[in-house]
Enzyme design. Structure first.
Site, PDB file in Angstrom:
ATOM      1  N   HIS A  31     -37.434  36.579 -37.322  1.00 31.40           N
ATOM      2  CA  HIS A  31     -36.160  36.372 -36.616  1.00 31.40           C
ATOM      3  C   HIS A  31     -35.623  34.944 -36.757  1.00 31.40           C
ATOM      4  CE1 HIS A  31     -35.707  40.220 -35.098  1.00 31.40           C
ATOM      5  NE2 HIS A  31     -36.888  40.416 -34.045  1.00 31.40           N
TER       6      HIS A  31
ATOM      7  N   HIS B  98     -43.178  39.401 -37.352  1.00 27.58           N
ATOM      8  CA  HIS B  98     -42.069  39.912 -36.910  1.00 27.58           C
ATOM      9  C   HIS B  98     -41.000  38.869 -36.199  1.00 27.58           C
ATOM     10  CE1 HIS B  98     -39.375  43.459 -35.684  1.00 27.58           C
ATOM     11  NE2 HIS B  98     -39.047  42.615 -34.882  1.00 27.58           N
ATOM     12  N   GLU B  99     -41.604  38.153 -35.260  1.00 24.92           N
ATOM     13  CA  GLU B  99     -40.782  37.098 -34.592  1.00 24.92           C
ATOM     14  C   GLU B  99     -40.358  36.065 -35.266  1.00 24.92           C
ATOM     15  OE1 GLU B  99     -39.756  38.123 -31.712  1.00 24.92           O
ATOM     16  OE2 GLU B  99     -40.981  40.273 -31.751  1.00 24.92           O
TER      17      GLU B  99
ATOM     18  N   GLU C 282     -33.450  43.352 -36.658  1.00 25.67           N
ATOM     19  CA  GLU C 282     -34.767  44.299 -36.205  1.00 25.67           C
ATOM     20  C   GLU C 282     -35.358  44.916 -37.776  1.00 25.67           C
ATOM     21  OE1 GLU C 282     -36.449  43.509 -33.896  1.00 25.67           O
ATOM     22  OE2 GLU C 282     -34.686  42.797 -32.403  1.00 25.67           O
TER      23      GLU C 282
END
Length: 230
Positions: free
Chosen positions: A9, A5-6, A28
């Site tokens: 980003h 997830h990170e 997100e």
């Protein structure tokens, strides 16, 4: 999942940052779908479906944040998980290869790279790359709450000697919310084998007459779990 997830980003959130808080799903939702894509890459299609099932919870709000007065609304799970589901459904609407072409084009677009983008900007890229008109899809899935609730009735029939499937799809939520347009896969079982048929569903009540090679004895709606449905 946290690492995936990170890391996602770096592209969706850092390389391109949303233009306004309402567009936070561009950060997100994309990072959340990256989690599902990771499991698909590592473990296969069934792992993708399992993770999307895990992401499927009640979503009380639209994905686009129409009330930015509280952090709880901006960073609501709807933005993350339903935002990821929207991308999964977009993948089905435009096709697999086109979907990933869209992501590459979006992140490389000099209008947005190392700058800001809005939901409308992303929709414009989707339409330019796919050659499809997608405003109805995004209007329903991005800007309104809830999800479609399907009622399906069907019957085998014969038209001019041709085995035929008669089918009706009702979107029951249309009494309160708008219709959710989607291509819907129907797995039709016949004595000579199974056939996967795709129909476009964009009306509150829609009827289909589908010629077949053999009379149908069973059908399954969305067997590959492309649609966030009730």
């Amino acid at each position: 999942t946290l690492n995936v997830h990170e890391l996602a980003h770096q592209w969706f959130g850092d390389k391109i940052t949303m233009q306004r808080w309402g567009d936070i799903w561009l950060n997100e939702g994309f990072a959340s779908y990256a989690e599902a894509l990771y499991f698909e890459w590592r473990d296969g299609t069934q792992a993708l479906h399992s993770y999307l099932h895990y992401m499927d919870i009640p979503f009380p709000y639209p994905i686009f944040v129409d009330d930015t007065t509280t952090t709880g609304r901006i960073f609501n799970i709807t933005v993350y998980n339903k935002g990821g589901w929207l991308l999964h459904m977009l993948r089905h609407v435009v096709g697999d290869s086109t979907f990933f072409d869209i992501l590459l084009a979006y992140t490389a677009d000099p209008r947005f790279a190392y700058g800001n983008a809005s939901s409308e900007d992303f929709i414009g890229v989707c339409e330019a790359v796919s050659g499809m008109e997608l405003s109805a899809f995004f209007h329903a899935w991005l800007y309104q709450a809830k999800r479609p609730v399907y009622e399906v009735t069907w019957a085998p029939t014969t038209i001019d000697g041709q085995p035929t499937l008669y089918m009706r799809i009702i979107q029951q939520q249309a009494n309160t919310y708008s219709v959710f347009p989607m291509p819907v896969d129907i797995l039709v079982s016949t004595s000579v084998g199974d056939t996967l048929i795709k129909v476009q569903n964009d009306l509150a009540v829609q009827r289909y007459i589908i010629p077949l090679a053999s009379p149908p004895f069973a059908i399954a709606l969305d067997p590959d779990n492309w649609i966030l449905m009730g």
